[in-house]
Design a protein around this motif. Sequence first.
Motif, PDB file in Angstrom:
ATOM      1  N   GLN A   1       4.353  27.817   3.977  1.00 29.82           N
ATOM      2  CA  GLN A   1       5.251  28.778   4.608  1.00 29.82           C
ATOM      3  C   GLN A   1       5.326  30.083   3.812  1.00 29.82           C
ATOM      4  O   GLN A   1       5.532  30.073   2.610  1.00 29.82           O
ATOM      5  CB  GLN A   1       6.649  28.172   4.729  1.00 29.82           C
ATOM      6  CG  GLN A   1       6.683  26.932   5.602  1.00 29.82           C
ATOM      7  CD  GLN A   1       8.022  26.236   5.577  1.00 29.82           C
ATOM      8  OE1 GLN A   1       9.040  26.844   5.229  1.00 29.82           O
ATOM      9  NE2 GLN A   1       8.038  24.962   5.923  1.00 29.82           N
ATOM     10  N   ARG A   2       5.165  31.184   4.539  1.00 30.22           N
ATOM     11  CA  ARG A   2       5.156  32.553   3.994  1.00 30.22           C
ATOM     12  C   ARG A   2       4.062  32.703   2.943  1.00 30.22           C
ATOM     13  O   ARG A   2       4.315  32.917   1.773  1.00 30.22           O
ATOM     14  CB  ARG A   2       6.515  32.948   3.411  1.00 30.22           C
ATOM     15  CG  ARG A   2       6.725  34.462   3.348  1.00 30.22           C
ATOM     16  CD  ARG A   2       7.564  34.916   2.189  1.00 30.22           C
ATOM     17  NE  ARG A   2       6.861  34.745   0.923  1.00 30.22           N
ATOM     18  CZ  ARG A   2       7.222  35.292  -0.228  1.00 30.22           C
ATOM     19  NH1 ARG A   2       8.295  36.056  -0.286  1.00 30.22           N
ATOM     20  NH2 ARG A   2       6.549  35.073  -1.342  1.00 30.22           N
TER      21      ARG A   2
ATOM     22  N   GLN B   1       9.695  27.904  -7.797  1.00 37.70           N
ATOM     23  CA  GLN B   1      10.454  28.437  -6.668  1.00 37.70           C
ATOM     24  C   GLN B   1       9.935  29.816  -6.270  1.00 37.70           C
ATOM     25  O   GLN B   1       9.891  30.723  -7.074  1.00 37.70           O
ATOM     26  CB  GLN B   1      11.933  28.532  -7.035  1.00 37.70           C
ATOM     27  CG  GLN B   1      12.585  27.182  -7.300  1.00 37.70           C
ATOM     28  CD  GLN B   1      14.031  27.334  -7.717  1.00 37.70           C
ATOM     29  OE1 GLN B   1      14.750  28.203  -7.224  1.00 37.70           O
ATOM     30  NE2 GLN B   1      14.472  26.493  -8.641  1.00 37.70           N
ATOM     31  N   GLN B   2       9.532  29.929  -5.024  1.00 36.73           N
ATOM     32  CA  GLN B   2       9.016  31.150  -4.411  1.00 36.73           C
ATOM     33  C   GLN B   2       7.789  31.685  -5.139  1.00 36.73           C
ATOM     34  O   GLN B   2       7.803  32.766  -5.712  1.00 36.73           O
ATOM     35  CB  GLN B   2      10.101  32.231  -4.323  1.00 36.73           C
ATOM     36  CG  GLN B   2       9.811  33.245  -3.240  1.00 36.73           C
ATOM     37  CD  GLN B   2      11.051  34.047  -2.848  1.00 36.73           C
ATOM     38  OE1 GLN B   2      12.142  33.519  -2.725  1.00 36.73           O
ATOM     39  NE2 GLN B   2      10.862  35.324  -2.636  1.00 36.73           N
TER      40      GLN B   2
ATOM     41  N   ASN C   1       7.877  30.231   0.753  1.00 35.56           N
ATOM     42  CA  ASN C   1       9.025  29.494   1.277  1.00 35.56           C
ATOM     43  C   ASN C   1       8.877  27.984   1.206  1.00 35.56           C
ATOM     44  O   ASN C   1       9.868  27.255   1.311  1.00 35.56           O
ATOM     45  CB  ASN C   1       9.313  29.923   2.714  1.00 35.56           C
ATOM     46  CG  ASN C   1       9.917  31.314   2.782  1.00 35.56           C
ATOM     47  OD1 ASN C   1      10.321  31.880   1.762  1.00 35.56           O
ATOM     48  ND2 ASN C   1       9.968  31.881   3.974  1.00 35.56           N
ATOM     49  N   SER C   2       7.664  27.486   1.056  1.00 40.94           N
ATOM     50  CA  SER C   2       7.480  26.037   0.896  1.00 40.94           C
ATOM     51  C   SER C   2       7.243  25.669  -0.565  1.00 40.94           C
ATOM     52  O   SER C   2       7.039  24.502  -0.891  1.00 40.94           O
ATOM     53  CB  SER C   2       6.324  25.533   1.771  1.00 40.94           C
ATOM     54  OG  SER C   2       5.166  26.315   1.602  1.00 40.94           O
ATOM     55  N   ASN C   3       7.262  26.678  -1.444  1.00 37.47           N
ATOM     56  CA  ASN C   3       7.155  26.454  -2.893  1.00 37.47           C
ATOM     57  C   ASN C   3       5.903  25.674  -3.276  1.00 37.47           C
ATOM     58  O   ASN C   3       5.946  24.778  -4.119  1.00 37.47           O
ATOM     59  CB  ASN C   3       8.403  25.740  -3.434  1.00 37.47           C
ATOM     60  CG  ASN C   3       9.664  26.566  -3.244  1.00 37.47           C
ATOM     61  OD1 ASN C   3       9.621  27.786  -3.286  1.00 37.47           O
ATOM     62  ND2 ASN C   3      10.776  25.899  -3.017  1.00 37.47           N
TER      63      ASN C   3
ATOM     64  N   PRO D   1       4.667  35.147   7.141  1.00 36.27           N
ATOM     65  CA  PRO D   1       5.441  34.111   7.865  1.00 36.27           C
ATOM     66  C   PRO D   1       4.698  33.459   9.014  1.00 36.27           C
ATOM     67  O   PRO D   1       5.219  32.517   9.617  1.00 36.27           O
ATOM     68  CB  PRO D   1       6.674  34.875   8.360  1.00 36.27           C
ATOM     69  CG  PRO D   1       6.275  36.300   8.357  1.00 36.27           C
ATOM     70  CD  PRO D   1       5.293  36.467   7.239  1.00 36.27           C
TER      71      PRO D   1
ATOM     72  N   ASN E   1       2.245  31.749   8.434  1.00 39.55           N
ATOM     73  CA  ASN E   1       1.809  30.528   7.733  1.00 39.55           C
ATOM     74  C   ASN E   1       0.320  30.237   7.941  1.00 39.55           C
ATOM     75  O   ASN E   1      -0.111  29.091   7.968  1.00 39.55           O
ATOM     76  CB  ASN E   1       2.635  29.311   8.175  1.00 39.55           C
ATOM     77  CG  ASN E   1       4.133  29.536   8.020  1.00 39.55           C
ATOM     78  OD1 ASN E   1       4.571  30.328   7.193  1.00 39.55           O
ATOM     79  ND2 ASN E   1       4.916  28.840   8.813  1.00 39.55           N
TER      80      ASN E   1
END
Length: 323
Positions: free
Chosen positions: A271-272, A313-314, A291-293, A249, A251
């Motif tokens: 993100q993440r 996604q993820q 988290n930002s895919n 997280p 980033n």
Amino acid sequence: MKHLLSATTGLALLLASGPAMANRVFISNERSNDVTVLDGETMEVIGTYPVGNRPRGITISPDGTELYVCASDDNLVRVFNPETMEEMHTLPSGPDPELFVLHPSGNPLFIANEDDNIVTVVDVKTREVLAEVPVGVEPEGMGVSPDGKVVINTSETTNMAHFIDTETFEITANVLVDSRPRFAQFTADGSKLYVTSEIGGTVSVIDPATQTITKKISFEIPGVLPEAIQPVGARVTSDGKKLYVALGPANRVAVVDAETDEVIDYLLVGQRVWQLAFNPDETRLYTTNGNSNDVSIIDVETDEVLRSVQVGQQPWGVVVAPN
């Protein structure tokens, strides 16, 4: 589960007849239950393909003919033809497979089973379980020495790196590291082992010959809370000069001088940021940003982030096809 052609038939044909497999990038998307395939040259998405429930760990055979995916909620390892993304067969994995590592020869496969506190060893040719190795609580990270003699498993709750003999399948040493170890990575010459600790916020540098910690790498990023700096995935260049660490997280990807084990830079990515993979000639590094895919692409020579590419996604794991 067979590959669903439907609207992706044309993409499957493109995979089969398109450019060489080298530099093709495969990303497991944990939430959308699929794998996104990128062209590593153009950095464009080739297609996205269903691969089972909650795919996480992903790797490819040394000859590039088989793609392995941990379908964690299916309690299986699914094996795909990486050119067409057709499912070929499955491998027994034990419950909740999360991460795995192939022996350098391409066989067997060592799988961390988080729910059962074991490492399952599977022959990828006969599809038989060779051994089940009891380890610590919540095993996750897997690494293998360059000579293939030792496999490392990290147990998140026991906070240990377990050294497993690949011939006897016995634990030969246990090294206590910081809280929630996530990943294990040897240098190409086998002289160092790096183990990331997500909650501890450190990377332990271990001498594999003595199974002792020689140093701990910590991280400080201006404007980022210490609790957000969570080391997860790690990769070291084959020349032993640079170590890259995904910091979750925060980033950021930390760039570490692997000769001195000192941090030299932090690269802002998505993100993440979770896992990392080099392309075959190590000119690019790919990061999965859950988290930002998206996937960030880093120029290894300049340590510049070239661009980000939206995937599923993820996104969780990433592997690049060999030359």
